[in-house]
Design an enzyme around this catalytic site. Structure first.
Site, PDB file in Angstrom:
ATOM      1  N   PRO A 129     -19.208 -14.380   3.432  1.00 56.08           N
ATOM      2  CA  PRO A 129     -19.536 -14.323   4.864  1.00 56.08           C
ATOM      3  C   PRO A 129     -18.327 -14.648   5.759  1.00 56.08           C
ATOM      4  CG  PRO A 129     -21.281 -15.448   3.650  1.00 56.08           C
ATOM      5  CD  PRO A 129     -20.189 -15.162   2.662  1.00 56.08           C
ATOM      6  N   GLY A 132     -13.579 -11.933   4.626  1.00 59.09           N
ATOM      7  CA  GLY A 132     -13.619 -10.480   4.435  1.00 59.09           C
ATOM      8  C   GLY A 132     -12.192  -9.995   4.246  1.00 59.09           C
ATOM      9  N   TRP A 157     -21.783  -8.556   0.887  1.00 58.32           N
ATOM     10  CA  TRP A 157     -21.408  -7.130   0.819  1.00 58.32           C
ATOM     11  C   TRP A 157     -21.027  -6.696  -0.599  1.00 58.32           C
ATOM     12  CZ3 TRP A 157     -18.036  -9.563   4.851  1.00 58.32           C
ATOM     13  CH2 TRP A 157     -18.695  -9.638   6.071  1.00 58.32           C
ATOM     14  N   GLU A 365     -13.347  -1.765   0.764  1.00 60.36           N
ATOM     15  CA  GLU A 365     -12.113  -1.848  -0.056  1.00 60.36           C
ATOM     16  C   GLU A 365     -10.897  -2.180   0.793  1.00 60.36           C
ATOM     17  OE1 GLU A 365     -10.860  -0.289  -3.522  1.00 60.36           O
ATOM     18  OE2 GLU A 365     -12.803   0.389  -4.254  1.00 60.36           O
TER      19      GLU A 365
HETATM   20  N1  COS Z   1      -0.549  -6.809  -6.529  1.00 61.96           N
HETATM   21  C1  COS Z   1      -0.194  -7.963  -7.148  1.00 61.96           C
HETATM   22  N2  COS Z   1      -0.063  -9.132  -6.470  1.00 61.96           N
HETATM   23  C2  COS Z   1      -0.307  -9.134  -5.152  1.00 61.96           C
HETATM   24  C3  COS Z   1      -0.682  -7.962  -4.459  1.00 61.96           C
HETATM   25  C4  COS Z   1      -0.791  -6.768  -5.199  1.00 61.96           C
HETATM   26  N3  COS Z   1      -1.147  -5.609  -4.605  1.00 61.96           N
HETATM   27  N4  COS Z   1      -0.853  -8.261  -3.145  1.00 61.96           N
HETATM   28  C5  COS Z   1      -0.601  -9.571  -3.017  1.00 61.96           C
HETATM   29  N5  COS Z   1      -0.260 -10.086  -4.228  1.00 61.96           N
HETATM   30  C6  COS Z   1       0.140 -11.476  -4.526  1.00 61.96           C
HETATM   31  C7  COS Z   1       1.313 -11.897  -3.659  1.00 61.96           C
HETATM   32  O1  COS Z   1       2.526 -11.517  -4.252  1.00 61.96           O
HETATM   33  C8  COS Z   1       1.132 -13.395  -3.606  1.00 61.96           C
HETATM   34  O2  COS Z   1       1.610 -13.946  -4.822  1.00 61.96           O
HETATM   35  P1  COS Z   1       2.413 -15.371  -4.867  1.00 61.96           P
HETATM   36  O3  COS Z   1       1.383 -16.403  -4.544  1.00 61.96           O
HETATM   37  O4  COS Z   1       2.915 -15.469  -6.275  1.00 61.96           O
HETATM   38  O5  COS Z   1       3.489 -15.300  -3.827  1.00 61.96           O
HETATM   39  C9  COS Z   1      -0.377 -13.556  -3.599  1.00 61.96           C
HETATM   40  O6  COS Z   1      -0.923 -12.361  -4.178  1.00 61.96           O
HETATM   41  C10 COS Z   1      -0.937 -13.736  -2.206  1.00 61.96           C
HETATM   42  O7  COS Z   1      -0.524 -12.609  -1.461  1.00 61.96           O
HETATM   43  P2  COS Z   1      -0.407 -12.638   0.133  1.00 61.96           P
HETATM   44  O8  COS Z   1       0.351 -13.888   0.546  1.00 61.96           O
HETATM   45  O9  COS Z   1       0.132 -11.320   0.578  1.00 61.96           O
HETATM   46  O10 COS Z   1      -1.930 -12.843   0.548  1.00 61.96           O
HETATM   47  P3  COS Z   1      -2.625 -12.824   1.959  1.00 61.96           P
HETATM   48  O11 COS Z   1      -3.560 -13.964   2.025  1.00 61.96           O
HETATM   49  O12 COS Z   1      -1.607 -12.674   3.042  1.00 61.96           O
HETATM   50  O13 COS Z   1      -3.548 -11.504   1.866  1.00 61.96           O
HETATM   51  C11 COS Z   1      -4.113  -9.155   2.047  1.00 61.96           C
HETATM   52  C12 COS Z   1      -3.064 -10.241   1.641  1.00 61.96           C
HETATM   53  C13 COS Z   1      -4.500  -9.273   3.512  1.00 61.96           C
HETATM   54  C14 COS Z   1      -3.412  -7.824   1.792  1.00 61.96           C
HETATM   55  C15 COS Z   1      -5.342  -9.290   1.122  1.00 61.96           C
HETATM   56  O14 COS Z   1      -6.073 -10.472   1.415  1.00 61.96           O
HETATM   57  C16 COS Z   1      -6.310  -8.114   1.244  1.00 61.96           C
HETATM   58  O15 COS Z   1      -6.092  -7.060   0.657  1.00 61.96           O
HETATM   59  N6  COS Z   1      -7.420  -8.283   2.008  1.00 61.96           N
HETATM   60  C17 COS Z   1      -8.488  -7.309   2.042  1.00 61.96           C
HETATM   61  C18 COS Z   1      -9.473  -7.640   0.969  1.00 61.96           C
HETATM   62  C19 COS Z   1     -10.312  -6.456   0.605  1.00 61.96           C
HETATM   63  O16 COS Z   1      -9.829  -5.368   0.314  1.00 61.96           O
HETATM   64  N7  COS Z   1     -11.623  -6.686   0.606  1.00 61.96           N
HETATM   65  C20 COS Z   1     -12.544  -5.696   0.213  1.00 61.96           C
HETATM   66  C21 COS Z   1     -13.176  -6.118  -1.069  1.00 61.96           C
HETATM   67  S1  COS Z   1     -13.457  -4.845  -2.175  1.00 61.96           S
HETATM   68  S2  COS Z   1     -15.036  -3.979  -1.487  1.00 61.96           S
END
Ligand code: COS
Length: 381
Positions: A129, A132, A157, A365
């Site tokens: 909740p 996201g 979700w 996603e």
């Molecule tokens: N592959 C491998 N590792 C990854 C990665 C990827 N594509 N993206 C991020 N990481 C790693 C980073 O390298 C970082 O590692 P370290 O802790 O070793 O430095 C860690 O994961 C955290 O990454 P980051 O600091 O970029 O995280 P954030 O909290 O800034 O979040 C986003 C990044 C916003 C891109 C992520 O939270 C996201 O994709 N959010 C959307 C979630 C989503 O898609 N929800 C839908 C669910 S599926 S229906």
């Protein structure tokens, strides 16, 4: 649409099979399930019976190991018939790819062969909740107690959460660690303390169930932990790097269907003594729609082929493909409704459903804003 020239014979055959099943056994059910907001039982059965559930699973675990481009081809065909069924179909690899990437041999043997046959259904549960887009801010906790982890909290979700036999659930061992506290677990249906909550009533993909999950002192065996402690967030992201092009392909399927409907209607519909397709105003709309659909397909296929070539770290291309195809689905379906005019706004024609279904493509996603964050981060680093 001409078949992409670069497909292998196997990919070509798979695409033909998916198209046949989608058109003959999925499309005829789509409006009925949408209207009733009912689980697309017959459509899912048709996909399982045709062997399409096993294409992403390695041969060693009972699948056909056809890869990411194959998955995108199938997703496009199914979504062109019914985007809700396509969403259900993609949920199987979304929940199952974490097992492929991080599972022990024992976990792979236990789950993958039955996921490949469709005997078991799967889901992926990351969102909450209050978490996201900020997935690393999730609050469902996991505490190690002997040979179990005790989960507490709620998820939101979750596609297919009410029908899944096993769900890849992301919880945290320590919320203050954010991403580095996140750990993945395989939660099986019937585990005491696990329950399915509210089912959402949605604008589109209404035949695909979206539910809340609740964990109340839910003891998950340590043998069901997926990957190492604290590695769950990276696993979640690596999975999305593989499934986002396929999500784009769901949007592509909707857009392709809307384009074909609009072209057909433009040839038939007479106004001012000629088919509306004779007007340049309509021709330019159709041409723009076709260009965006074609560009989406190329971006999706490019990214999927990267995955198949074993190239990792493809978040940039995965986000681009998903974002562009989802925005295209929205724009093309809005334009298709416009070309149909008053008829397009009614449930007599499928373009109305396509437009409602397209909207979720820009949200699930990872929202398209998050995809742009990922793209911009890569540009600026
Ligand atoms: N592959 C491998 N590792 C990854 C990665 C990827 N594509 N993206 C991020 N990481 C790693 C980073 O390298 C970082 O590692 P370290 O802790 O070793 O430095 C860690 O994961 C955290 O990454 P980051 O600091 O970029 O995280 P954030 O909290 O800034 O979040 C986003 C990044 C916003 C891109 C992520 O939270 C996201 O994709 N959010 C959307 C979630 C989503 O898609 N929800 C839908 C669910 S599926 S229906």
């Amino acid at each position: 649409m001409n078949e992409p020239f670069y497909l292998t014979d196997d990919q070509r055959m798979l695409r033909h099979l998916a198209r046949k099943i989608a058109r003959e056994r999925v499309a005829p059910n789509a409006a009925r399930y949408d209207e009733a907001e009912a689980y697309p039982e017959d459509s899912i059965r048709a996909l399982i019976e045709s062997g399409l559930y096993g294409i992403w699973v390695p041969e060693a675990y009972g699948g056909n190991a056809m890869g990411a481009l194959a998955l995108a081809l199938v997703c496009e065909e199914i979504a062109a018939a019914c985007a809700a069924t396509g969403t259900q179909y993609l949920d199987q690899p979304l929940g199952g790819i974490p097992i492929l990437l991080a599972g022990t041999d024992e976990q792979k043997k236990r789950f993958l062969p039955r996921l490949a046959t469709g005997e078991l259904l799967c889901a992926y549960s990351l969102s909450e909740p209050a978490a996201g887009s900020d997935a690393a801010g999730l609050k469902t906790t996991a505490v190690r107690k002997g040979d179990h982890y005790v989960l507490n909290g709620s998820k939101q979700w979750c596609t297919n959460g009410d029908h899944a036999d096993v769900i890849t659930v992301f919880a945290t061992l320590d919320p203050s660690k954010r991403a580095r506290g996140v750990t993945a677990f395989l939660v099986e249906k019937g585990t005491p303390g696990f329950s399915v909550g509210k089912k959402e009533r949605k604008m589109g993909i209404r035949a695909s169930p979206t539910v809340a999950l609740h964990f109340s002192d839910c003891a998950v065996p340590a043998a069901n932990r997926l990957g190492a402690e604290g590695e769950g967030f990276k696993l979640a992201m690596r999975t999305l790097d593989i499934t986002r092009p396929a999500t784009g392909a769901l949007g592509l399927g909707i857009a392709q269907a809307a384009l074909e409907a609009a072209v057909g209607y433009a040839k038939e519909r007479q106004q001012f003594g000629q088919p509306i397709g004779a007007f340049q105003g309509i021709q330019f709309m159709l041409a723009d729609m076709a260009m965006a659909v074609h560009a989406s397909r190329l971006m999706i296929h490019y990214c999927a082929r990267q995955v198949d070539a074993g190239i990792t770290g493809n978040a940039y291309e995965a986000s681009m493909a998903k974002c562009f195809a989802a925005d295209t689905a929205m724009k093309v379906t809005i334009d298709a409704v416009q070309i149909f005019g008053g008829y397009g706004y009614t449930r007599e024609f499928p373009v109305e459903r396509y437009m409602r279904d397209a909207k979720i493509m820009q949200i699930y996603e990872g929202t398209n804003q998050i995809q742009r964050v990922v793209i911009a981060k890569e540009l600026l680093e």
